[in-house]
Design a protein around this motif. Structure first.
Motif, PDB file in Angstrom:
ATOM      1  N   ARG A 128      13.212   0.459   4.047  1.00 55.07           N
ATOM      2  CA  ARG A 128      13.629   1.720   3.414  1.00 55.07           C
ATOM      3  C   ARG A 128      12.516   2.272   2.526  1.00 55.07           C
ATOM      4  N   SER A 129      11.855   1.393   1.787  1.00 56.19           N
ATOM      5  CA  SER A 129      10.791   1.832   0.875  1.00 56.19           C
ATOM      6  C   SER A 129       9.592   2.366   1.639  1.00 56.19           C
ATOM      7  N   MET A 130       9.275   1.751   2.788  1.00 54.63           N
ATOM      8  CA  MET A 130       8.128   2.213   3.577  1.00 54.63           C
ATOM      9  C   MET A 130       8.341   3.636   4.076  1.00 54.63           C
ATOM     10  N   LYS A 131       9.598   3.976   4.379  1.00 54.80           N
ATOM     11  CA  LYS A 131       9.891   5.336   4.845  1.00 54.80           C
ATOM     12  C   LYS A 131       9.637   6.355   3.739  1.00 54.80           C
ATOM     13  N   VAL A 132       9.931   5.948   2.503  1.00 57.17           N
ATOM     14  CA  VAL A 132       9.704   6.848   1.369  1.00 57.17           C
ATOM     15  C   VAL A 132       8.221   6.949   1.060  1.00 57.17           C
ATOM     16  N   GLY A 133       7.508   5.782   1.176  1.00 54.81           N
ATOM     17  CA  GLY A 133       6.081   5.764   0.879  1.00 54.81           C
ATOM     18  C   GLY A 133       5.815   5.804  -0.603  1.00 54.81           C
TER      19      GLY A 133
END
Length: 616
Positions: free
Chosen positions: A609-614
């Motif tokens: 999930r965090s990688m999608k936000v960046g």
């Protein structure tokens, strides 16, 4: 003839002879109850109810017990003997309830019953008609105040006894160790002042606690860098150094005892008490520190099968090992568990309370050598892993201890789209301490800047943590690798213990984390890097310096001291070097959080999930 006596409300059963009082029987059964006079029949505090035949009321009972209590069936345990099998119930006011004490953040119900106590006596001076020697005169005076089977005096106390008695005009206070040895005499009444000290000798630092033995209060703590550090950051380096000659071992022994002495003098000076007021010291440390302190060469700890010289506790005079403190004090070193699991681990377990818990508990004391415990009241299994000094700041380019200016928190501010950090005491950043390193590696992985192997995805060799006019603070590829090595050793040790007990992460009810920076670790970030299992954060509790806390408990409580012995004897040790699966588990644990994604499902959901936000 002996009779079977059930003791309530404890539920214990004891055999008490018809020539023994109930006081004697209760004491022999290790039942704690009020007895201000030590069974002399002068205080009236040892009240009991008896169901069964027993001896008649004595004149002392008629004097000390008021008519309503006599009518209600009260008896004094020190005045009555059994004449048949019976049930004895302690009166509510006679029971000793345990005092709730907070030590190092751990709240515990503790029976404050230290091994050293004081007795004030007023004696009749000798005369031509009464020329009884000084020691015999003092001993009789003590026995009039306290019930003791046997009483001796130490040579040091005896050498000063004649002058002390006369300086105090035959009114003196005696310090008694283990209720059978007078270790000091002091003019006048000093029963209000009786101190003890607990010392935790860590690989990198020494922590001392000054404790009021009358009420269990910790008066002061003091910390000192372990003076052995120049001869090796780890235990094996120090052992290797002293293998070269006996003189080198003696040198390390001497600088360690000098360091402990200095730490004790410092804590006394800071609190305004003379070191002569300390009457007992409890010292814990890993098995190598234990051996160095006691003057035992530790070379066999470095050689298979890694056997210590002794497991049992050791009691002696501090001067015998070179400690320069009160010459009348006692020194107690609790038992060790194995060659790499020492008295500090025993103290950890005393503080953690795993031995009395129904819950399956994973305990860790994170340091240069990390001790791991897994179990409950049924059985405890333990191992030790060489996690290295990375979390103390060693081998990290901008690493440092947790002191002013160290970056202790690091996160990505979603609202501001920028990196943030916090330093200890809000001072300008000077470096990164252990909790900060965990945060940084976790955030870099969570935001996709490094992959599961710990490598930078962009080809960069370092990450800028802080940049200012005073210089840059970075974390590079080598630093990340050091953190991976440390966390992999710890996780692999946990995994091996779980396999030994046929458990999975789902079987663990709680995780207790101790260590120098345990209170400051972010549990979510610790899970993200794979330092601890993927468990709900509400199951995780940080204890701070549990070894120091356990040492204080052992100092204050005879019950805790007995528990320490049972724990050391009953804990099962696993030698990781002998485990065929350890190397494989270690290599798998080098990955963030682990090579097997199924071991960390919640972490991977969060990371994805965090990688999608960046990170902007």
């Amino acid at each position: 003839m002996r009779f079977r006596v059930r003791i309530e409300p404890d539920g214990k059963t004891a055999l008490i002879g018809d020539e023994q009082t109930f006081f004697d029987g209760l004491t022999a059964a290790n039942i704690k109850f009020r007895t201000d006079c030590g069974g002399k029949g002068t205080c009236g505090k040892c009240k009991v109810f008896i169901e069964g035949r027993c001896t008649e009321l004595t004149s002392q009972e008629r004097v000390l017990l008021p008519p309503p209590e006599l009518g209600a069936g009260y008896r004094l345990a020190c005045q009555v003997r059994p004449l048949s099998d019976c049930v004895v119930t302690l009166a509510p006011e006679t029971r000793l309830s345990k005092r709730k004490i907070v030590i190092g953040g751990i709240s515990t119900a503790l029976d404050v019953s230290p091994s050293v106590s004081k007795v004030y006596v007023e004696l009749t001076p000798p005369s031509i008609d009464d020329p009884e020697p000084d020691w015999e005169r003092l001993k009789e005076g003590i026995k009039r105040q306290r019930r003791v089977e046997r009483l001796d005096i130490s040579p040091r106390a005896l050498s000063k006894l004649p002058e002390t008695l006369r300086a105090g005009d035959w009114k003196v206070t005696t310090a008694i160790l283990h209720n059978d040895l007078v270790v000091a005499t002091e003019p006048g009444n000093t029963t209000h002042r009786i101190l003890g000290a607990a010392v935790d000798i860590g690989t990198s630092k020494i922590i001392s606690y000054l404790v009021d033995l009358t009420n269990g209060e910790i008066l002061r703590t003091s910390t000192l860098e372990n003076p052995m550090m120049p001869w090796g950051e780890d235990i094996m380096s120090r052992i290797t150094f002293c293998l070269e000659s006996r003189e080198k071992f003696d040198h390390l022994h001497n600088i360690l005892t000098e360091g402990v002495s200095n730490c004790l003098h410092a804590v006394c000076q800071e609190s305004g008490f003379p070191v002569s007021d300390i009457y007992e010291i409890v010292v814990v440390g890993n098995t190598a520190m234990h051996h160095f302190l006691l003057g035992i060469h530790p070379k066999h700890l470095a050689l298979a099968p890694y056997v210590p010289a002794i497991r049992n506790h050791v009691d002696l005079n501090p001067a015998e090992v070179g400690l320069k403190i009160n010459e009348h004090a006692g020194l107690h070193v609790p038992p060790v568990i194995a060659g790499f699991v020492g008295a500090d681990a025993t103290a950890d377990l005393v503080a953690m309370g795993i031995d009395s818990s129904e819950e399956m508990t994973l305990g860790l004391d994170i340091g240069t050598n990390t001790e791991i415990f897994l179990g409950n009241r049924e059985e405890i299994t333990t191992c030790s892993c060489a996690s290295g000094p990375a979390f103390e700041g060693y081998h990290i380019r901008h690493g440092m201890k947790a002191v002013s200016g160290a970056i202790e928190r690091f996160w990505y501010d979603e609202a501001e789209h920028s990196w943030r950090f916090a330093t200890i005491e809000c001072e300008a950043p000077r470096g990164i301490c252990g909790s900060g390193m965990i945060d940084i590696v976790a955030e870099l992985f969570r935001r996709g800047l490094i992959d599961s192997s710990g490598r930078f995805r962009s080809g960069d060799r370092e990450f800028l943590v802080s940049g200012s006019s005073s210089g840059e603070i970075t974390l590079d590829q080598h630093d990340i690798r050091e953190i991976q090595l440390a966390k992999a050793a710890i996780h692999a040790g946990c995994a091996i213990l779980m396999k030994k007990k046929n458990l999975t992460e789902n079987d663990i009810d709680k995780v207790l984390i101790a260590g120098a920076f345990g209170n400051y670790i972010d549990p979510e970030n610790a899970k993200i890097i794979g330092l601890i299992p993927d468990l709900p954060s509400q199951k995780i509790r940080f204890l701070g310096n549990a070894a120091g806390t356990g040492a204080v408990m052992i100092l204050l409580s005879s019950e805790a001291r007995e528990r320490a012995t049972r724990i050391a004897e009953g804990t099962r040790y696993v030698e990781l070097a002998a485990e065929r699966e350890f190397q494989t588990e270690y290599l798998d644990s080098l990955h963030l959080p682990h090579r097997d994604r199924g071991r960390y499902p919640n972490v991977w959901n969060l990371v994805e999930r965090s990688m999608k936000v960046g990170c902007g």
